[in-house]
Design an enzyme around this catalytic site. Structure first.
Site, PDB file in Angstrom:
ATOM      1  N   ILE B  73     -97.507  -2.499 -30.434  1.00  0.00           N
ATOM      2  CA  ILE B  73     -96.620  -3.665 -30.421  1.00  0.00           C
ATOM      3  C   ILE B  73     -95.152  -3.250 -30.246  1.00  0.00           C
ATOM      4  O   ILE B  73     -94.352  -3.994 -29.667  1.00  0.00           O
ATOM      5  CB  ILE B  73     -96.825  -4.549 -31.686  1.00  0.00           C
ATOM      6  CG1 ILE B  73     -96.045  -5.869 -31.575  1.00  0.00           C
ATOM      7  CG2 ILE B  73     -96.481  -3.794 -32.958  1.00  0.00           C
ATOM      8  CD1 ILE B  73     -96.552  -6.825 -30.516  1.00  0.00           C
ATOM      9  N   ASP B  74     -94.794  -2.027 -30.687  1.00  0.00           N
ATOM     10  CA  ASP B  74     -93.415  -1.558 -30.503  1.00  0.00           C
ATOM     11  C   ASP B  74     -93.096  -1.397 -29.008  1.00  0.00           C
ATOM     12  O   ASP B  74     -92.012  -1.759 -28.553  1.00  0.00           O
ATOM     13  CB  ASP B  74     -93.149  -0.255 -31.272  1.00  0.00           C
ATOM     14  CG  ASP B  74     -94.220   0.802 -31.066  1.00  0.00           C
ATOM     15  OD1 ASP B  74     -95.258   0.503 -30.430  1.00  0.00           O
ATOM     16  OD2 ASP B  74     -94.026   1.938 -31.544  1.00  0.00           O
TER      17      ASP B  74
END
Lengths: 205, 205
Positions: B73-74
């Protein structure tokens, strides 16, 4: 003639057309009675061999002026074999060395397959995948296996492709890398052939 | 507003202009009483946060169609911030992601500085050197420190340079890599800025 290339993990022998390996930790070099021409990068084994009269270190018969002091003798011997090109030696480490008009230009060290696999796994268990050597390197990855495979293989290829046209692949993993360097000359015995050439030139045999 | 980016080793907080980190293993997220907007790639911490009402996962407010299922998700949040270019996020892992006309094109994962340093050391104690970021990348190395530094840095640069002109550097080691990518935009808060943009767009705050 008995040849031996000693690395960090094994003694790699060649006698006539037969190759075999012995474990670097457990093998006793004094058990060999015949003459052995060798190269050795293993700092633990090296002083032991120096005491054995039938073990002949080929390193002494190479002009090392073009190379640098801490450069592994295996890389030097490989470079001695070619006049123009890049040598990619894929073993525990993967070394890339450039030779132009018979002169060493410099080189770099990259992790070998197992070392890099362990490196990704140590970062996160979510990256514990085997590398995909069938990967399409012309396409940006959209899955985790390809994302690490591309990270390992395409970065290497992008750099090697800029260095020279002739790529010579050697080392235990040479055949796997042949998929990444389809125009390369694959020669797993390049080091042994170079050792033979040096022995002949120095009239050792 | 309290923002938090949770990785494999730490909780990285931003409150107004103040950043601070907490250890991923020992920090208790229920000790925070105010509302926290977060992203999390840590598989152990993730289920704990889902039980806490004041911890709001930003991931739910992003259209993930252009990305792939196992993508961190980063990396997704970083890609959401730019329209054209490459994002190099230098942390424990170093991720390289390409965005063209606002659409994710794919990306790859490379080891971060510490992971790669350990990787070379694990191959041989003879390769236990810190990387030289001052290295002249236009010259083939002729010493061991530069041979591993070039192996790590130049291969990466050779690939990234082919991907796009605009390079955005972020992550804890962004400033060190700025020497390798001198034309890059260095923005250590790129992820937090993107989180703020997503929060505003989703009217969460």
């Amino acid at each position: 003639m008995l040849l031996c290339d000693i690395g960090n993990t094994s003694y790699h022998f060649l006698q006539n057309e037969t190759e075999y390996k012995e474990d670097a930790k457990s093998f006793d070099p004094s058990s060999v009675v015949e003459k052995v021409f060798y190269i050795c990068v293993n700092p633990i084994i090296k002083p032991r061999l120096e005491k054995l009269q039938n073990w002949i270190d080929i390193a002494a018969f190479i002009d090392k002026t073009p190379y640098y002091a801490t450069m592994g003798i295996d890389r030097i011997v490989a470079c001695e074999y070619i006049t123009d090109g890049v040598i990619v030696d894929a073993g525990t480490a993967l070394t890339v060395d450039v030779v132009k008009e018979g002169l060493f230009q410099g080189g770099f060290i990259y992790p070998g397959i197992h070392a890099m696999q362990a490196c990704y796994t140590n970062i996160s268990s979510a990256l514990e995948y085997p590398f995909n050597f069938e990967l399409d390197l012309g396409k940006m990855p959209k899955n985790s296996t390809d994302a690490i495979s591309y990270g390992y293989l395409k970065t290497l290829k992008s750099e090697v492709d800029t260095l020279a046209e002739n790529v010579f692949l050697t080392g235990g993993d040479a055949r796997r890398f042949a998929k990444i360097f389809p125009n390369a000359v694959v020669d797993e015995r390049l080091l042994f052939k170079s050792m033979q050439k040096i022995i002949t030139k120095a009239k050792l045999c």
